[in-house]
Design an enzyme around this catalytic site. Structure first.
Site, PDB file in Angstrom:
ATOM      1  N   ASP A  22       0.842  -1.204   0.000  1.00 55.33           N
ATOM      2  CA  ASP A  22       0.000   0.000   0.000  1.00 55.33           C
ATOM      3  C   ASP A  22       0.875   1.252   0.000  1.00 55.33           C
ATOM      4  OD1 ASP A  22      -2.319   1.416  -0.040  1.00 55.33           O
ATOM      5  OD2 ASP A  22      -2.798   1.128   2.076  1.00 55.33           O
ATOM      6  N   HIS A  39       2.578   3.322  -9.019  1.00 50.84           N
ATOM      7  CA  HIS A  39       2.437   1.891  -9.325  1.00 50.84           C
ATOM      8  C   HIS A  39       3.675   1.372 -10.059  1.00 50.84           C
ATOM      9  CE1 HIS A  39      -1.518   2.014  -7.726  1.00 50.84           C
ATOM     10  NE2 HIS A  39      -2.082   2.649  -8.739  1.00 50.84           N
ATOM     11  N   LEU A 133      11.857 -19.937  -4.387  1.00 49.16           N
ATOM     12  CA  LEU A 133      10.742 -19.171  -3.809  1.00 49.16           C
ATOM     13  C   LEU A 133       9.436 -19.408  -4.567  1.00 49.16           C
ATOM     14  CD1 LEU A 133       9.885 -16.740  -1.869  1.00 49.16           C
ATOM     15  CD2 LEU A 133      10.309 -15.285  -3.859  1.00 49.16           C
TER      16      LEU A 133
HETATM   17  C1  FPP Z   1      -2.006   0.073  -3.388  1.00 48.40           C
HETATM   18  O1  FPP Z   1      -1.547   1.411  -3.329  1.00 48.40           O
HETATM   19  C2  FPP Z   1      -1.449  -0.614  -4.549  1.00 48.40           C
HETATM   20  C3  FPP Z   1      -2.172  -1.243  -5.529  1.00 48.40           C
HETATM   21  C4  FPP Z   1      -3.642  -1.314  -5.544  1.00 48.40           C
HETATM   22  C5  FPP Z   1      -1.516  -1.868  -6.692  1.00 48.40           C
HETATM   23  C6  FPP Z   1      -0.314  -2.700  -6.387  1.00 48.40           C
HETATM   24  C7  FPP Z   1       0.462  -2.812  -7.621  1.00 48.40           C
HETATM   25  C8  FPP Z   1       1.800  -2.766  -7.719  1.00 48.40           C
HETATM   26  C9  FPP Z   1       2.712  -2.702  -6.548  1.00 48.40           C
HETATM   27  C10 FPP Z   1       2.369  -2.729  -9.081  1.00 48.40           C
HETATM   28  C11 FPP Z   1       3.095  -3.916  -9.547  1.00 48.40           C
HETATM   29  C12 FPP Z   1       2.702  -5.226  -9.035  1.00 48.40           C
HETATM   30  C13 FPP Z   1       3.046  -6.372  -9.637  1.00 48.40           C
HETATM   31  C14 FPP Z   1       2.698  -7.660  -8.997  1.00 48.40           C
HETATM   32  C15 FPP Z   1       3.766  -6.404 -10.908  1.00 48.40           C
HETATM   33  P1  FPP Z   1      -2.581   2.603  -3.441  1.00 48.40           P
HETATM   34  O2  FPP Z   1      -2.696   2.991  -4.867  1.00 48.40           O
HETATM   35  O3  FPP Z   1      -3.859   2.223  -2.772  1.00 48.40           O
HETATM   36  O4  FPP Z   1      -1.843   3.715  -2.619  1.00 48.40           O
HETATM   37  P2  FPP Z   1      -2.513   4.886  -1.742  1.00 48.40           P
HETATM   38  O5  FPP Z   1      -3.155   4.215  -0.564  1.00 48.40           O
HETATM   39  O6  FPP Z   1      -1.333   5.708  -1.346  1.00 48.40           O
HETATM   40  O7  FPP Z   1      -3.472   5.617  -2.628  1.00 48.40           O
END
Ligand code: FPP
Length: 252
Positions: A22, A39, A133
């Site tokens: 997050d 992201h 892993l």
């Molecule tokens: C949450 O942060 C994150 C996500 C919903 C997406 C997770 C995706 C990645 C880490 C990209 C790559 C992943 C892979 C497996 C290739 P948020 O957007 O909710 O952050 P915020 O709470 O600060 O708004």
């Protein structure tokens, strides 16, 4: 009832780590960048953490990449995330395979584009024989969905006469859940400061140690993982027993 097949109360190293990644959006906002930049940076953090887990000898790493609720985000953000998953799969698969990583996706993939579904199947097939892993990507996954799909499959077995209702126990039911073949997570990490499970592995987290950090996911690195593992090593896991019982067993 058997205890979860997992690390015992005295093991210092988690066998299975589950992470809610997050803080991507806030990381980008702090830099006046679009959320999608967060992201993309988050994908780099995934690479760092996968490598760190491999090097530490962690058996399994489950990452919450996209929850069943994330479809509620603006369409443009969902589109960018889907493209990023496909692009990351394509660019990382050689490296993952070389590192002996076994890749698997959990969640309802029917909602994804055919192209992404094909990348997923190919990546899983290519790495299925790897022995390092186990990297699990939870995508369009929800903990409640997992329990319901398990219940549906168990009910189908009952209807077909392959299972008696009375034979449905905690142990036999959990075999229908995603991750049934892996030890249950020992350590749950959530970055970004929120202290919630957010419908991640609800059943599987029953005895998991929870660890929350303010660090935003795009900044997360091997040192942060080491810190979380050190915190885990300092915890006493009781699985319902008393502290004295656990301490006695450790010294027996
Ligand atoms: C949450 O942060 C994150 C996500 C919903 C997406 C997770 C995706 C990645 C880490 C990209 C790559 C992943 C892979 C497996 C290739 P948020 O957007 O909710 O952050 P915020 O709470 O600060 O708004």
């Amino acid at each position: 009832m058997a205890y979860p097949e997992s690390t015992d109360s005295t093991s210092a190293l988690p066998r299975h780590i589950a992470i809610v990644m997050d803080g991507n959006g806030r990381w980008a906002q702090q830099r006046a960048l679009p959320r999608t930049a967060g992201h993309r940076q988050g994908a780099k953090a995934v690479r760092r953490v996968v490598q760190a887990c491999s090097e530490r000898g962690i058996e399994a790493l489950t990452l919450f990449a996209f929850s069943s609720e994330n479809w509620r985000r603006p369409q443009w953000e969902v589109d960018v995330l889907m493209k990023l998953f496909a692009a990351t799969l394509r660019s990382e698969i050689d490296r993952l395979d070389k590192a002996n990583v076994r890749l698997r996706f959990i969640g309802d993939q029917r909602a994804f584009s055919t192209a992404l579904q094909n990348y997923i199947v190919k990546a899983e097939q290519r790495t299925v024989g790897n022995t390092g892993l186990a990297l699990v990507i939870a995508a369009n996954y929800g903990g409640r969905w997992d329990v319901v799909q398990a219940a549906q499959r168990a009910a189908a077995d009952v209807a077909a006469g392959r299972l008696q209702p009375a034979d449905l126990t905690l142990e036999s039911f959990q075999r229908y859940l995603c991750l049934a073949d892996l030890p249950e997570p020992d350590l749950f990490i959530r970055t970004g400061g929120e202290q919630r499970i957010s419908n991640f592995l609800l059943w599987q987290l029953a005895y998991t140690e929870l660890y929350f950090t303010e660090r935003l996911w795009p900044d997360y690195d091997a040192a942060d993982l080491a810190e979380a593992c050190a915190a885990f090593a300092s915890r006493q896991r009781r699985f319902g027993q008393t502290g004295e019982q656990v301490a006695g067993a450790a010294h027996a």
